[in-house]
Design a protein around this motif. Structure first.
Motif, PDB file in Angstrom:
ATOM      1  N   TYR A  13       0.812  -1.219   0.000  1.00  0.00           N
ATOM      2  CA  TYR A  13       0.000   0.000   0.000  1.00  0.00           C
ATOM      3  C   TYR A  13       0.842   1.265   0.000  1.00  0.00           C
ATOM      4  N   ARG A  42      -4.651  21.872   2.041  1.00  0.00           N
ATOM      5  CA  ARG A  42      -4.282  20.467   2.214  1.00  0.00           C
ATOM      6  C   ARG A  42      -2.768  20.239   2.248  1.00  0.00           C
ATOM      7  N   ASP A  45      -0.850  19.532   7.738  1.00  0.00           N
ATOM      8  CA  ASP A  45      -1.618  18.579   8.525  1.00  0.00           C
ATOM      9  C   ASP A  45      -2.268  19.271   9.718  1.00  0.00           C
ATOM     10  N   ASN A  56      -1.415  11.130  -6.287  1.00  0.00           N
ATOM     11  CA  ASN A  56      -1.858   9.841  -5.743  1.00  0.00           C
ATOM     12  C   ASN A  56      -2.458   9.000  -6.871  1.00  0.00           C
ATOM     13  N   LEU A  71       1.918  10.430   1.043  1.00  0.00           N
ATOM     14  CA  LEU A  71       0.541  10.519   1.517  1.00  0.00           C
ATOM     15  C   LEU A  71       0.046   9.189   2.067  1.00  0.00           C
ATOM     16  N   ARG A  72       0.325   8.092   1.370  1.00  0.00           N
ATOM     17  CA  ARG A  72      -0.166   6.799   1.848  1.00  0.00           C
ATOM     18  C   ARG A  72       0.561   6.343   3.118  1.00  0.00           C
ATOM     19  N   ARG A  74       1.557   8.411   5.382  1.00  0.00           N
ATOM     20  CA  ARG A  74       0.925   9.260   6.396  1.00  0.00           C
ATOM     21  C   ARG A  74      -0.442   8.705   6.792  1.00  0.00           C
ATOM     22  N   ARG A  75      -1.210   8.253   5.808  1.00  0.00           N
ATOM     23  CA  ARG A  75      -2.524   7.681   6.101  1.00  0.00           C
ATOM     24  C   ARG A  75      -2.394   6.386   6.895  1.00  0.00           C
ATOM     25  N   GLY A  78      -1.026   7.318  10.510  1.00  0.00           N
ATOM     26  CA  GLY A  78      -2.012   8.064  11.281  1.00  0.00           C
ATOM     27  C   GLY A  78      -3.254   7.263  11.612  1.00  0.00           C
ATOM     28  N   GLY A  79      -3.635   6.351  10.716  1.00  0.00           N
ATOM     29  CA  GLY A  79      -4.829   5.546  10.934  1.00  0.00           C
ATOM     30  C   GLY A  79      -4.537   4.138  11.404  1.00  0.00           C
ATOM     31  N   ARG A  81      -3.117   1.743   9.811  1.00  0.00           N
ATOM     32  CA  ARG A  81      -3.479   0.817   8.737  1.00  0.00           C
ATOM     33  C   ARG A  81      -2.253  -0.007   8.356  1.00  0.00           C
ATOM     34  N   SER A  88      -7.324  -1.903   8.002  1.00  0.00           N
ATOM     35  CA  SER A  88      -7.214  -1.520   9.405  1.00  0.00           C
ATOM     36  C   SER A  88      -6.599  -2.664  10.215  1.00  0.00           C
TER      37      SER A  88
END
Length: 217
Positions: A13, A42, A45, A56, A71-72, A74-75, A78-79, A81, A88
């Motif tokens: 990912y 954007r 953050d 992306n 970006l991915r 960071r996602r 942060g999440g 994932r 998740s």
């Protein structure tokens, strides 16, 4: 960690793709730090940190296994994932916490019980098993741990210094969100702090759980 991680031509990912372009907007002095001349909301953050721009377009072009998509990553971080499948990790959290894999050298640089700062997002159990088999960085040289309450710590990226003709690049480093110098940072990766963690036996966990590798773009 993602270098050379391949399985049936599927891609982690957080891996970058050749069709994804890194932007080069003009960096200018802005308040007590830096910004972009044509800055957009954007670009920052929730902590007010400036982030490098990147398109992306996962799945387009060739996978760049040695490059992390800003970006991915960071996602994923942060999440919480999975860095490989993007799903998740919440459903697999145990009483010891979320699963992380570190290169043995990275762990031994600041071994237990010292806090660890890492840019490597967590993994789900099936993807962790796959990673240790096919990633040269990890094969026979990894430490598996589960961390309770991973905390967002800061960012890794390019720092700038004030200059007579505008901000000038200083170099790559990691800064916490509490460091005033982070205002002079062009961030590329999110960093988490692992304070309460337990070393785990990944092979034992895998043996207790049916594996179904889920690599996806």
């Amino acid at each position: 960690m993602i270098a050379s991680l391949r399985l049936q031509e599927k891609v982690p990912y957080i891996a970058a793709w050749s069709a994804e372009e890194i932007g080069s907007p003009r960096v200018v002095r802005r308040g007590a730090g830096i910004g972009y001349a044509n800055e957009r909301p954007r670009d920052r953050d929730a902590f007010g940190v400036l982030w490098r721009r990147v398109t992306n377009r996962p799945g387009r072009g060739r996978p760049e296994y040695g490059q992390v998509h800003f970006l991915r990553q960071r996602r994923a971080m942060g999440g919480l994932r999975c860095q490989v499948c993007g799903g998740s990790t919440a459903r697999e959290v145990t009483r010891d916490g979320v699963l992380f894999l570190l290169g043995r050298d990275e762990y031994e640089h600041a071994p237990w019980p010292a806090p660890i700062h890492t840019t490597h997002p967590p993994l789900c159990l099936p993807c962790a098993g796959t990673s240790t088999q096919v990633c040269p960085h990890l094969r026979d040289h990894y430490v598996a741990l589960r961390a309770r309450a991973p905390r967002l710590y800061g960012v890794n990226g390019i720092s700038y210094l004030p200059g007579r003709q505008g901000p000038k690049r200083f170099g790559a480093e990691t800064l916490s969100f509490e460091d005033p110098r982070v205002r002079w940072m062009e961030a590329a990766q999110l960093v988490v702090r692992l304070e309460t963690y337990t070393l785990v036996d990944l092979e034992a966990e895998l043996a207790r759980t049916p594996q179904s590798p889920a690599l996806s773009a």
